[in-house]
Design a protein around this motif. Sequence first.
Motif, PDB file in Angstrom:
ATOM      1  N   VAL A  14      -5.054  -3.875   0.937  1.00 17.21           N
ATOM      2  CA  VAL A  14      -4.295  -2.922   0.127  1.00 17.21           C
ATOM      3  C   VAL A  14      -5.246  -2.033  -0.663  1.00 17.21           C
ATOM      4  O   VAL A  14      -5.103  -0.807  -0.687  1.00 17.21           O
ATOM      5  CB  VAL A  14      -3.329  -3.668  -0.813  1.00 17.21           C
ATOM      6  N   SER A  15      -6.258  -2.638  -1.302  1.00 13.00           N
ATOM      7  CA  SER A  15      -7.197  -1.837  -2.092  1.00 13.00           C
ATOM      8  C   SER A  15      -7.939  -0.845  -1.203  1.00 13.00           C
ATOM      9  O   SER A  15      -8.190   0.300  -1.607  1.00 13.00           O
ATOM     10  CB  SER A  15      -8.187  -2.741  -2.829  1.00 13.00           C
ATOM     11  N   ALA A  41       0.829  -1.208   0.000  1.00 16.22           N
ATOM     12  CA  ALA A  41       0.000   0.000   0.000  1.00 16.22           C
ATOM     13  C   ALA A  41       0.863   1.258   0.000  1.00 16.22           C
ATOM     14  O   ALA A  41       0.611   2.209  -0.759  1.00 16.22           O
ATOM     15  CB  ALA A  41      -0.940  -0.010   1.197  1.00 16.22           C
ATOM     16  N   GLU A  42       1.888   1.275   0.845  1.00 16.39           N
ATOM     17  CA  GLU A  42       2.740   2.467   0.932  1.00 16.39           C
ATOM     18  C   GLU A  42       3.473   2.725  -0.379  1.00 16.39           C
ATOM     19  O   GLU A  42       3.605   3.874  -0.821  1.00 16.39           O
ATOM     20  CB  GLU A  42       3.748   2.310   2.078  1.00 16.39           C
ATOM     21  N   GLU A  43       3.950   1.672  -1.026  1.00 18.69           N
ATOM     22  CA  GLU A  43       4.695   1.836  -2.265  1.00 18.69           C
ATOM     23  C   GLU A  43       3.792   2.241  -3.433  1.00 18.69           C
ATOM     24  O   GLU A  43       4.185   3.022  -4.300  1.00 18.69           O
ATOM     25  CB  GLU A  43       5.458   0.556  -2.606  1.00 18.69           C
ATOM     26  N   ILE A  44       2.582   1.716  -3.454  1.00 16.74           N
ATOM     27  CA  ILE A  44       1.640   2.124  -4.504  1.00 16.74           C
ATOM     28  C   ILE A  44       1.289   3.602  -4.344  1.00 16.74           C
ATOM     29  O   ILE A  44       1.239   4.363  -5.315  1.00 16.74           O
ATOM     30  CB  ILE A  44       0.373   1.251  -4.471  1.00 16.74           C
ATOM     31  N   GLY A  75      -7.419  -4.153  -8.302  1.00 17.73           N
ATOM     32  CA  GLY A  75      -8.419  -5.184  -8.076  1.00 17.73           C
ATOM     33  C   GLY A  75      -8.698  -5.351  -6.595  1.00 17.73           C
ATOM     34  O   GLY A  75      -7.852  -5.064  -5.746  1.00 17.73           O
ATOM     35  N   SER A  76      -9.906  -5.812  -6.291  1.00 17.87           N
ATOM     36  CA  SER A  76     -10.311  -6.038  -4.907  1.00 17.87           C
ATOM     37  C   SER A  76     -10.579  -7.517  -4.689  1.00 17.87           C
ATOM     38  O   SER A  76     -11.086  -8.203  -5.575  1.00 17.87           O
ATOM     39  CB  SER A  76     -11.576  -5.235  -4.592  1.00 17.87           C
TER      40      SER A  76
END
Length: 283
Positions: A262-263, A229-232, A247-248
Amino acid sequence: MRALCATDLSAASEATIENETCLDCLGRIGVRTVHLVTVVPGNVHAATPGVDFEARRRRGLDRYRAVIEAAGFDVETHVVRGTPHRRLNDIAETVHADLSVVGSRGRSPLENRVVGSTARNLARTTVVPLLVNRVERAVDDPDVRREHLFRRILFATDFSEHAARAFDAFSYLRHATDEATLVHVRSPKDEGAGGDAGTGPAERLAERARTLEEWGIETRTEVRRGDPAEEILAAEAAVTPSTVLVGSKGRSRVRRLLLGSVSGEIVARATGNVFLVPPPRAT
């Protein structure tokens, strides 16, 4: 294609619905019919003296209808009562919507942990692809943060079936997309994991990039390391795309209360728009 556009008749939702560039982007990906939906919360009593909430909502929708019809769409309006995200999902299934659109002003310190807004609830439970259209925060007359919804897309993938399903959305998004950045994040648990020769993350991203380039989309790829999540989100800050495509994995009892996926983190914290593709609807 049919799009469901949710509105509470606030300035934020008005910015989403009445922005000509956003409407043009929806038309370019094939949307022809727009279902405008507003939900009167179930805790608002219909018999409140001197106030006809449903009539007020209908008048508001009629104003939006004129704008959207002038942009060339067929429009249907719906005023319903109940819990907003549940009723929106019900209508999306009933009208066979191909995607839903909801405006969001973004996050607050409390919202980083506890889910409260319709946009955040829809992100956990949506039955169709969901576009969270980010709107300026803390201003009286807000505008959308990114007018061109799909011009520059950041696609985040972990090479799962959920990510593959999100990548398939390019089949229609490509008609409004000029540039794409494909990102894979290797988390610490991935380090040292085995794989088939010649099919590392860089090669797999390159394969997807070739597909997009054949469609005339200028594409770059990037492999990052760290917390996904942090990198995205860091990649979004660096690239400033119109929309993050992700995507979920769908619903879980935990995510009904807290955003832990993450999503979910991307929907909660992204600066720009997010296009969330859920698992297929049950038949």
